[in-house]
Design a protein around this motif. Structure first.
Motif, short mmCIF file in Angstrom:
data_model
loop_
_atom_site.label_atom_id
_atom_site.label_comp_id
_atom_site.label_asym_id
_atom_site.label_seq_id
_atom_site.Cartn_x
_atom_site.Cartn_y
_atom_site.Cartn_z
N GLY A 98 -12.68 -3.26 8.53
CA GLY A 98 -11.60 -2.65 7.76
C GLY A 98 -12.17 -1.95 6.55
N ARG A 99 -11.30 -1.27 5.83
CA ARG A 99 -11.80 -0.57 4.64
C ARG A 99 -10.68 -0.34 3.65
N PHE A 100 -11.10 -0.11 2.42
CA PHE A 100 -10.18 0.38 1.40
C PHE A 100 -10.86 1.61 0.83
N ALA A 101 -10.08 2.68 0.69
CA ALA A 101 -10.69 3.97 0.36
C ALA A 101 -9.96 4.64 -0.80
N PRO A 102 -10.11 4.10 -2.00
CA PRO A 102 -9.35 4.67 -3.11
C PRO A 102 -9.93 6.01 -3.58
N SER A 103 -9.05 6.81 -4.14
CA SER A 103 -9.49 8.04 -4.79
C SER A 103 -9.57 7.75 -6.28
N PRO A 104 -10.69 8.01 -6.92
CA PRO A 104 -10.81 7.69 -8.35
C PRO A 104 -10.10 8.74 -9.21
N VAL A 132 -15.35 5.48 -1.48
CA VAL A 132 -14.73 6.18 -2.60
C VAL A 132 -14.45 7.63 -2.20
N GLU A 133 -13.16 7.97 -2.23
CA GLU A 133 -12.74 9.30 -1.76
C GLU A 133 -12.61 10.24 -2.98
N ASP A 134 -13.76 10.79 -3.33
CA ASP A 134 -13.84 11.52 -4.60
C ASP A 134 -13.97 13.03 -4.41
N SER A 158 -11.64 18.80 3.64
CA SER A 158 -10.31 18.30 3.25
C SER A 158 -10.26 16.80 3.50
N TYR A 159 -9.26 16.17 2.90
CA TYR A 159 -9.05 14.73 3.11
C TYR A 159 -8.97 14.41 4.61
N GLN A 160 -8.19 15.19 5.36
CA GLN A 160 -7.95 14.86 6.78
C GLN A 160 -9.26 14.82 7.56
N ALA A 215 -12.43 14.58 6.26
CA ALA A 215 -13.40 13.62 5.72
C ALA A 215 -13.06 12.20 6.17
N VAL A 216 -11.78 11.88 6.16
CA VAL A 216 -11.39 10.51 6.48
C VAL A 216 -11.70 10.19 7.95
N VAL A 217 -11.52 11.17 8.81
CA VAL A 217 -11.82 10.95 10.24
C VAL A 217 -13.32 10.79 10.44
N VAL A 269 -5.89 -0.02 7.31
CA VAL A 269 -4.68 -0.54 6.67
C VAL A 269 -4.49 0.29 5.41
N ARG A 270 -3.37 1.00 5.28
CA ARG A 270 -3.16 1.85 4.11
C ARG A 270 -1.67 2.10 3.94
N GLY A 271 -1.31 2.81 2.89
CA GLY A 271 0.10 3.00 2.56
C GLY A 271 0.85 3.83 3.59
N ASP A 308 2.88 6.07 3.28
CA ASP A 308 3.01 7.51 2.99
C ASP A 308 1.99 8.32 3.79
N LEU A 309 0.97 7.65 4.33
CA LEU A 309 -0.06 8.38 5.08
C LEU A 309 0.19 8.40 6.59
N LEU A 310 1.34 7.89 7.02
CA LEU A 310 1.63 7.91 8.46
C LEU A 310 1.59 9.33 9.05
N1 GLU Z 1 -7.94 8.05 -0.62
C1 GLU Z 1 -6.59 7.82 -0.22
C2 GLU Z 1 -5.78 7.30 -1.38
O1 GLU Z 1 -6.33 6.82 -2.35
C3 GLU Z 1 -6.49 6.83 0.91
C4 GLU Z 1 -6.80 7.46 2.20
C5 GLU Z 1 -6.83 6.54 3.39
O2 GLU Z 1 -6.77 5.32 3.21
O3 GLU Z 1 -6.94 7.05 4.49
O4 GLU Z 1 -4.57 7.38 -1.32
#
Ligand code: GLU
Length: 321
Positions: free
Chosen positions: A8-14, A44-46, A191-193, A195-197, A209-211, A213-215
């Protein structure tokens, strides 16, 4: 490595201090990985250079550790998939773009945001990335080597299915959702789309596992997985945290950051127990640390939609009556 092991992962944007909602999502992502005996990655999604700040890069891992989370791989601990900062992964994104390009799925786009908005007819798409792109540059001959154009991914005209472990099955029409979406911005940054893939694939993430809003983003990401001939991870889009008024907690800046809560002297156990209670993991709020929740963790208890929560006074810093 055991192939079947959960990652799993957590990928926050700073781009801000972590708030209650981020903490709950991170807690759920961590619990999911740990309860399956798996690994947890911090990425870290920077890439949003205009909004990224060093102070957030520092405060985010500090705040997550304060609430008792840890990770096996990440910018500060290293790991086999280093670097864990998206800003250092440009070449990997370029490789993926080239693979998509070789399949004829990428084109350059010179449209400005304003042109796109003007060309899109109401009602708008369901997404927060603006109206669906009408495809103006699909057939326009632009020099593919020109540097100041965005690159777009050509979406198919068939529906795309996202089968989410919390939200169930959702069917999206890519043309209505976003149209051909940007995979490399005008400034040359992925782009985010995209990079995340690329990152979730290369970091061998099995569960995202994420919010919630990203569905809709998962639908676009699914198209990229398909175009790259790769299996997507399983998705668990967890409800966003809503305040008493039903507003997303993220909108309430300031007082509800983890740092501010810590400075008010709230013990992390109390916060973690309360967060777990707000998403169905505990019958009643009580003082626990994440590690105490691992054994009994059952994602089936997480409701698909958020319910508004009343913030207790100890959390907001409001004085009692
Ligand atoms: N970096 C995104 C955010 O902080 C999360 C992206 C993801 O989990 O796919 O909202």
């Amino acid at each position: 490595m055991d192939e079947a092991r959960t990652r799993g992962r957590f990928a926050p944007s700073p781009t801000g201090h972590l708030h209650l909602g981020n903490a709950r999502t991170a807690l759920l992502a961590w619990l999911h990985a740990r309860a399956s005996g798996g690994m947890f990655v911090m990425r870290v999604e920077d890439l949003d250079f205009g909004r990224v700040r060093d102070e957030y890069r520092v405060s985010q891992p500090h705040d997550l550790r304060w609430i008792g989370l840890d990770w096996d791989e990440g910018p500060d601990v290293g790991g086999p998939h280093t670097p864990y900062l998206q800003s250092r992964r440009t070449e990997l994104y370029e490789d993926a773009i080239n693979r998509l390009r070789a399949k004829g799925l990428v084109y350059s786009c010179s449209c400005s945001r304003r042109e796109i908005a003007a060309a899109a007819s109401a009602p708008h798409g369901v997404d927060d990335e603006g109206p669906p792109y009408p495809g103006s540059c699909r057939l326009r001959p632009l020099d593919p080597a020109a540097e100041d154009f965005a690159l777009r991914f050509r979406v198919p005209s068939r529906p795309v299915v996202v089968d989410d472990l919390i939200q169930g099955k959702h069917i999206f029409d890519p043309e209505k959702l976003s149209g051909d979406f940007v995979i490399r911005r005008r400034d040359g940054v992925a782009s985010y789309q995209l990079a995340v893939v690329v990152d979730d694939l290369m970091m061998e993430i099995t569960h995202v596992v994420r919010g919630a809003d990203l569905l809709p983003s998962a639908a676009r990401q699914m198209l990229l997985y398909q175009a790259l001939d790769r299996e997507p991870p399983r998705w668990l889009h967890v409800p966003l945290m809503l305040d008493e008024a039903g507003e997303r907690m993220a909108k309430r800046e300031g007082s509800l950051t983890l740092g501010a809560i810590r400075e008010r002297g709230v013990p992390p156990e109390r916060l973690v127990g309360w967060l777990a209670w707000t998403c169905g993991l505990l019958e009643k709020p009580r003082e626990v640390m994440p590690v105490d929740l691992v054994a009994g963790f059952d994602p089936a208890r997480i409701p698909p939609a958020g319910t508004p929560v009343t913030l207790p006074d100890w959390l907001t810093g409001r004085l009692g009556p």
